[in-house]
Design an enzyme around this catalytic site. Structure first.
Site, PDB file in Angstrom:
ATOM      1  N   TYR A  68       0.786  -1.382  -0.176  1.00 56.00           N
ATOM      2  CA  TYR A  68       0.001   0.061  -0.102  1.00 56.00           C
ATOM      3  C   TYR A  68       1.107   1.362   0.013  1.00 56.00           C
ATOM      4  O   TYR A  68       2.111   1.298   0.277  1.00 56.00           O
ATOM      5  CB  TYR A  68      -0.882   0.147   1.252  1.00 56.00           C
ATOM      6  N   CYS A  69       0.109   2.365  -0.266  1.00 54.81           N
ATOM      7  CA  CYS A  69       1.118   3.667  -0.210  1.00 54.81           C
ATOM      8  C   CYS A  69       0.257   4.737   0.224  1.00 54.81           C
ATOM      9  O   CYS A  69      -0.544   4.524   1.204  1.00 54.81           O
ATOM     10  CB  CYS A  69       1.578   3.915  -1.654  1.00 54.81           C
ATOM     11  N   ARG A  70       0.002   5.935  -0.622  1.00 51.43           N
ATOM     12  CA  ARG A  70      -0.629   7.268  -0.075  1.00 51.43           C
ATOM     13  C   ARG A  70      -2.056   6.819  -0.264  1.00 51.43           C
ATOM     14  O   ARG A  70      -2.751   7.561   0.622  1.00 51.43           O
ATOM     15  CB  ARG A  70      -0.070   8.221  -0.849  1.00 51.43           C
TER      16      ARG A  70
END
Length: 219
Positions: free
Chosen positions: A177-179
Site C-alpha cells: 500500500y502507499c498514499r
C-alpha cells in the site's frame, strides 16, 4: 447590509475554498500531507515542483483554511487543518471516481497495461491479517512511514525493493500500500514483485483511508 448582498458575500467566501481545490497540484499536495506533517522542501521534492512553486500553492491552501503550519526550529511544517479537511478531499475524490468515468478509465487503462494488477479490499485484508496469511508492506518513503502506518506493516520503500527481496516471505501473499487510491508507488511495487516470482497484490486504498475509519495504526 441587504440580505442579497450578505448572501453574495457568504458565497464569495465559500468560493475561496472551492477555488483552492480547483488546481491539480494543490490536490496532489493534499494527498501528500494527508500522510502527516512535512516541510515545504519535502513537498516540493515529491510533487516535482520548485520550492517557490510549492510554497505558493501552500499559501493558497493555508489562506483558504485547508492547511495549517507548525513551526519546528527554523522550518514550517504543513499539515491538513483537521480531519474535516481530509473528509472533504476524500469525498471530492470519491465523487470524481463515481461521476467522472474518465478517472476510472485512466486508472484501469494504466493498470491493464501493467499486466493486470491484482487488488485487495480493506475487508479482505483485515480477514487475511487475522489469519496471518499476508505480509503487509508500506512502500511510501520511510519519512511517511515514520509519521504513521498500518499496524504491523513493514517499511519497504519502492526504491529499496530490488535490494531487499530476501526479506520477503515466499510462502505468503504480499500486500503493498502507499498514499491512497491515486498513488502509483504500490502499483509499481506489485508489478515488480510479481515479475520476481512473488504473489503480490495492491491494497485498493492507502494509509489515510485506513486511519480515517479508526483501524489499527502505529504513529
Amino acid at each position: 447590509m441587504k440580505t442579497r448582498e450578505f448572501k453574495k458575500k457568504l458565497y464569495k467566501q465559500l468560493a475561496v475554498v472551492t477555488k483552492a481545490l480547483s488546481n491539480p497540484t494543490r490536490l496532489e499536495i493534499l494527498d501528500l500531507i494527508a500522510q502527516g506533517s512535512v516541510p515545504v522542501e519535502y513537498i516540493a521534492e515529491h510533487i516535482d515542483q520548485p520550492v517557490a512553486n510549492a510554497s505558493q500553492h501552500l499559501q493558497v491552501l493555508k489562506k483558504s483554511g485547508l492547511v495549517e503550519t507548525e513551526k519546528r526550529g527554523k522550518y514550517n511544517y504543513y499539515q491538513l487543518a483537521g480531519k474535516q479537511v481530509y473528509d472533504v478531499w476524500n469525498s471530492l475524490r470519491n465523487i470524481g471516481f463515481s461521476r467522472n468515468s474518465e478517472i476510472s478509465n485512466l486508472l484501469d487503462d494504466y493498470r491493464s497495461k501493467k499486466q493486470g494488477l491484482k487488488m485487495i479490499s480493506r475487508d479482505e485484508l483485515l480477514h487475511k491479517m487475522e489469519k496471518k496469511e499476508v505480509y503487509l508492506i508500506d512502500v511510501r518513503p520511510k519519512e511517511e512511514y515514520d509519521l504513521g502506518h498500518i499496524k504491523d506493516a513493514v517499511s519497504l520503500p519502492k526504491m529499496e525493493l530490488s535490494k531487499r527481496l530476501e526479506e520477503l516471505p515466499e510462502e505468503k501473499e504480499i500486500v503493498a500500500y502507499c498514499r491512497g487510491p491515486l498513488c502509483l508507488m504500490a502499483d509499481e511495487a506489485v508489478r515488480y514483485l510479481n515479475q520476481e516470482g512473488f504473489n503480490a497484490v495492491r491494497l485498493d486504498e492507502g494509509f489515510p483511508e485506513w486511519k480515517a475509519v479508526n483501524l489499527p495504526v502505529d504513529e
